[in-house]
Design an enzyme around this catalytic site. Structure first.
Site, PDB file in Angstrom:
ATOM      1  N   CYS A  73       0.806  -1.221   0.000  1.00 25.38           N
ATOM      2  CA  CYS A  73       0.000   0.000   0.000  1.00 25.38           C
ATOM      3  C   CYS A  73       0.838   1.271   0.000  1.00 25.38           C
ATOM      4  O   CYS A  73       0.316   2.351  -0.239  1.00 25.38           O
ATOM      5  CB  CYS A  73      -0.932   0.005   1.212  1.00 25.38           C
ATOM      6  SG  CYS A  73      -0.071   0.080   2.796  1.00 25.38           S
ATOM      7  N   GLU A 111      -6.986  -6.036  -0.897  1.00 29.59           N
ATOM      8  CA  GLU A 111      -7.088  -4.970   0.103  1.00 29.59           C
ATOM      9  C   GLU A 111      -5.987  -3.946  -0.102  1.00 29.59           C
ATOM     10  O   GLU A 111      -4.860  -4.290  -0.472  1.00 29.59           O
ATOM     11  CB  GLU A 111      -6.999  -5.586   1.505  1.00 29.59           C
ATOM     12  CG  GLU A 111      -7.041  -4.607   2.659  1.00 29.59           C
ATOM     13  CD  GLU A 111      -5.651  -4.187   3.164  1.00 29.59           C
ATOM     14  OE1 GLU A 111      -5.584  -3.337   4.058  1.00 29.59           O
ATOM     15  OE2 GLU A 111      -4.645  -4.718   2.641  1.00 29.59           O
ATOM     16  N   ARG A 155     -10.058   2.354  10.941  1.00 29.91           N
ATOM     17  CA  ARG A 155      -9.140   1.917   9.892  1.00 29.91           C
ATOM     18  C   ARG A 155      -9.916   1.697   8.591  1.00 29.91           C
ATOM     19  O   ARG A 155     -10.501   0.641   8.356  1.00 29.91           O
ATOM     20  CB  ARG A 155      -8.429   0.621  10.314  1.00 29.91           C
ATOM     21  CG  ARG A 155      -7.259   0.193   9.412  1.00 29.91           C
ATOM     22  CD  ARG A 155      -6.651  -1.110   9.901  1.00 29.91           C
ATOM     23  NE  ARG A 155      -5.422  -1.455   9.202  1.00 29.91           N
ATOM     24  CZ  ARG A 155      -4.205  -1.072   9.585  1.00 29.91           C
ATOM     25  NH1 ARG A 155      -4.056  -0.338  10.680  1.00 29.91           N
ATOM     26  NH2 ARG A 155      -3.133  -1.427   8.890  1.00 29.91           N
ATOM     27  N   ARG A 157     -10.279   0.956   4.714  1.00 27.67           N
ATOM     28  CA  ARG A 157      -9.509   0.233   3.713  1.00 27.67           C
ATOM     29  C   ARG A 157     -10.349   0.037   2.450  1.00 27.67           C
ATOM     30  O   ARG A 157     -11.559  -0.175   2.509  1.00 27.67           O
ATOM     31  CB  ARG A 157      -9.056  -1.136   4.248  1.00 27.67           C
ATOM     32  CG  ARG A 157      -7.885  -1.054   5.238  1.00 27.67           C
ATOM     33  CD  ARG A 157      -6.676  -0.479   4.563  1.00 27.67           C
ATOM     34  NE  ARG A 157      -5.483  -0.409   5.381  1.00 27.67           N
ATOM     35  CZ  ARG A 157      -5.096   0.643   6.080  1.00 27.67           C
ATOM     36  NH1 ARG A 157      -5.881   1.712   6.125  1.00 27.67           N
ATOM     37  NH2 ARG A 157      -3.950   0.653   6.731  1.00 27.67           N
TER      38      ARG A 157
END
Length: 339
Positions: A73, A111, A155, A157
């Site tokens: 990421c 993800e 969080r 995502r």
């Protein structure tokens, strides 16, 4: 429901594997380039992941029903340079693509960070979606938050679900009541407390809860105030303090655990005193069971959990994909797709 097989790419310490196994999945192949993370993975799952995925021929990978991949990421993160596909790590999506093209699994669950969805005005995501559609997948994308799936961590995502059978419906995800950090705290130490002279707590009339995120910023360690563009008298604002110095309240949610900070990042106010979150508490914030074996290196342990995925959130995506019939392909469906 019948079991399914999967491969675990960019596996880290195994967060996606944990989520898949909770839904009846069996891992037939894993890959992780970082040696320390691979060591933690091996300690918990009994097998050493293969290394650099770019050097692994797709023909050597076993047949499988699902690809799981939390591809790197950093190129897309707001914490990094957001260089996307210009960064060598950003091109690793195409290794997922070549494997999917060769093996034709029924489903992919991918993800990435929240900002992946908006990177380069959405063009990066557009490339990913178009590439998957070109090889026969129906693609759904949504930004979801771990705090809605039984974890007291804010969080967000980007989740990508691609299937050859049908289109994934994110509205069918089952969310949970939001929890607070207090729900994951250990009852016995040792704990690392902060000298009261080294931090400042805000007055009650200044402390506010951000309703959407659930965070409550309550103070800061007395160091490293952001100077650029900061007006005098704004020391009570969280944005003027570097993240490793911010103090949040245990009766609210915690901000995103990050991998790029030092192990001294996570400070909370508990019963009127400030201390650091323990390693186990951080792993609980990501949904790992207490039986999970943590790296002996504190620096590696905090970095690895910051790089991981929220296990219950991914587990719910997998459960919903199975319930929607998007994972295991029956023989008659396979014949139709091949026709």
């Amino acid at each position: 429901m019948p079991s399914f097989t999967f491969i675990d790419l960019f596996a880290g310490i195994g967060g996606m594997r944990q989520a898949a196994e909770e839904n009846g999945g069996t891992c037939v192949f894993s890959s992780e380039i970082n040696r320390e993370a691979a060591g933690t993975y091996e300690a918990n799952f009994g097998e050493r992941p293969y290394g650099d995925i770019t050097k692994i021929d797709e023909s050597d990978i076993p047949e499988h029903d699902v690809i799981f991949g939390g591809f790197p990421c950093q190129p897309f993160s707001i914490c990094g340079f957001k260089r996307g596909f210009d960064d060598a790590r950003g091109t690793l999506f195409f290794d997922i693509l070549r494997i999917a093209k060769a093996k034709r699994p029924s489903c992919l669950v991918l993800e990435n960070v929240k900002h992946f969805a908006s990177h380069d005005r959405g063009n990066t995501l557009g490339v990913v979606v178009a590439a998957l559609e070109e090889i026969g997948y129906s693609v759904s994308v949504e930004v979801i938050n771990a705090v809605d799936f039984g974890l007291p961590q804010n969080r967000d995502r980007t989740i990508i679900v691609a299937s050859r059978i049908g289109t994934f419906d994110f509205s069918k995800l089952v969310t949970s009541e939001r929890l607070t950090v207090s729900s994951v705290l250990e009852t016995e130490g040792p704990f690392e407390y902060v000298d009261p002279a080294e931090y400042t707590l805000l007055r009650d009339d200044i402390v506010k809860v951000q309703k959407q995120s659930g965070l409550r910023f309550v103070g800061y360690r007395n160091r490293n105030l952001r100077k650029v563009g900061v007006r005098e008298g704004t020391e009570h604002l969280s944005r003027v303090h570097k993240q490793p110095n911010r103090i949040y309240c245990a009766t609210a949610a915690h901000p995103t655990l990050a991998a790029g900070e030092s192990s001294g990042r996570y400070w909370i106010l508990v019963d009127g005193v400030v201390r650091k979150l323990t390693q186990r508490e951080c792993y609980r914030l990501q949904g790992f069971p207490d039986s999970f074996k943590i790296s002996a290196s504190a620096t590696a342990a905090y970095r690895q959990i910051g790089n991981s995925v929220p296990v219950p959130m991914i587990a719910e995506v997998v459960r919903a994909a199975r319930a929607q019939g998007l994972i295991t392909i029956p023989a008659d469906t396979e014949a139709l797709l091949a026709a």
